[in-house]
Write an enzyme that holds these catalytic residues in place. Structure first.
Site, PDB file in Angstrom:
ATOM      1  N   ASP A 176     -31.705  41.407 -18.619  1.00 53.02           N
ATOM      2  CA  ASP A 176     -31.749  39.952 -18.643  1.00 53.02           C
ATOM      3  C   ASP A 176     -32.391  39.527 -19.961  1.00 53.02           C
ATOM      4  O   ASP A 176     -33.226  40.227 -20.515  1.00 53.02           O
ATOM      5  CB  ASP A 176     -32.557  39.439 -17.450  1.00 53.02           C
ATOM      6  CG  ASP A 176     -32.479  37.941 -17.290  1.00 53.02           C
ATOM      7  OD1 ASP A 176     -31.698  37.309 -18.024  1.00 53.02           O
ATOM      8  OD2 ASP A 176     -33.199  37.404 -16.436  1.00 53.02           O
ATOM      9  N   ASP A 185     -27.895  40.322  -8.419  1.00 53.22           N
ATOM     10  CA  ASP A 185     -29.196  40.994  -8.579  1.00 53.22           C
ATOM     11  C   ASP A 185     -30.263  40.147  -7.929  1.00 53.22           C
ATOM     12  O   ASP A 185     -30.118  38.926  -7.799  1.00 53.22           O
ATOM     13  CB  ASP A 185     -29.534  41.195 -10.062  1.00 53.22           C
ATOM     14  CG  ASP A 185     -30.116  39.932 -10.680  1.00 53.22           C
ATOM     15  OD1 ASP A 185     -31.366  39.818 -10.723  1.00 53.22           O
ATOM     16  OD2 ASP A 185     -29.354  39.052 -11.108  1.00 53.22           O
TER      17      ASP A 185
END
Length: 280
Positions: free
Chosen positions: A95, A274
């Protein structure tokens, strides 16, 4: 890039938008739909790499913001990248730190150039721009890396959401340009995914999608959901965005991890998920 990354649609359900596919990466094939366990600081809490393999995990996630603060992306690069650093031979996604723009907004300052963060560890200040975030992720060496974006709160005023979309799109161009300028540090490229913002405003979501797909990226994520809106709104926007994203690219809904939510969003055409919930 096509030699390293490709998405194949294998089957689509006749009654819903659910679909099965496979995404080829330099570290193996990711069969979708897929849940990505979160290893924020290069380790999935309570599980060893061997146990993750036994669970059938084909991809895990690490967080650029947290790894930048400690131990630092340079140390990880010198250790051979995340795969070597955490002894994981399958795919990794990082990320960008964009979610921290949302979650740490009370101790950060956002401008068009980037974001100043105050470390939650020691109070030190750190500047993240689209360019530095891409450089950090190249040093980490994940298979899939994310663009830097601004994630507005779900109940943000319309003007704030408009600004966040415009900034996200400007940052996307800067991320893509920087990404193309950096060599492969570990012998393979990274697949850069774009992130669709726009809150609960469908025209803004549509605008964000239409501009991002011009970059012809390997995959696209839906950000700015699971940040305080109702479950019904989350399902509606996820479905709306999924239907206007390219069908030949993976679709990633960020931050959704309850089993019921995952199944509902699979029916709405989402491929990847996720969340920190399982390890918390």
């Amino acid at each position: 890039m096509d030699n390293f990354f490709s998405f194949q649609l294998i089957h689509k359900d006749n009654d819903t938008d659910a679909r099965a596919g496979s995404f080829i990466t330099p570290h193996g094939v990711i069969e979708t739909p897929v849940f990505i366990p979160v290893g924020t600081q290069a380790t999935v809490k309570s599980l060893s790499p061997k146990e993750l393999n036994e669970c059938g995990s084909s991809i895990i996630l690490a967080n650029t913001y947290h790894l930048h603060l400690r131990p630092g992306e340079t140390l990880i690069k010198n250790a051979g990248g995340l795969h070597s650093f955490e002894s994981w031979n399958s795919a990794i996604l990082t990320d960008s730190g964009g979610f921290q723009v949302f979650s740490l907004r009370d101790i950060s300052s956002i401008t068009d150039e980037g974001v100043w963060f105050q470390s939650h560890i020691d109070g030190s200040r750190h500047f993240f721009s689209p360019e530095t975030v891409i450089e950090m992720q190249h040093c980490l060496g994940a298979d899939i890396i994310m663009m830097f974006d601004e994630c507005p709160p779900s109940k943000a005023e319309h003007g704030h959401i408009v600004q966040a979309v415009d900034r996200t799109l400007k940052w996307a161009l800067r991320c893509e340009e920087k990404h193309r300028s950096i060599p492969f540090y570990f012998g393979f490229p990274q697949a850069l995914f774009g992130i669709v913002q726009g809150g609960l405003v469908k025209p803004l979501r549509e605008k964000c999608v239409s501009e991002l797909i011009k970059l012809d990226l390997p995959g696209y994520a839906i950000g700015g959901l699971a940040v305080g809106e109702s479950i019904e709104d989350m399902y509606e926007i996820a479905h709306f965005v999924s239907n206007i994203l390219p069908s030949d690219k993976p679709r990633y809904l960020m931050g959704v991890g309850l089993p019921k939510n995952i199944l509902e969003c699979i029916e709405r055409g989402i491929d990847m998920f996720d969340c920190v919930i399982p390890t918390r």
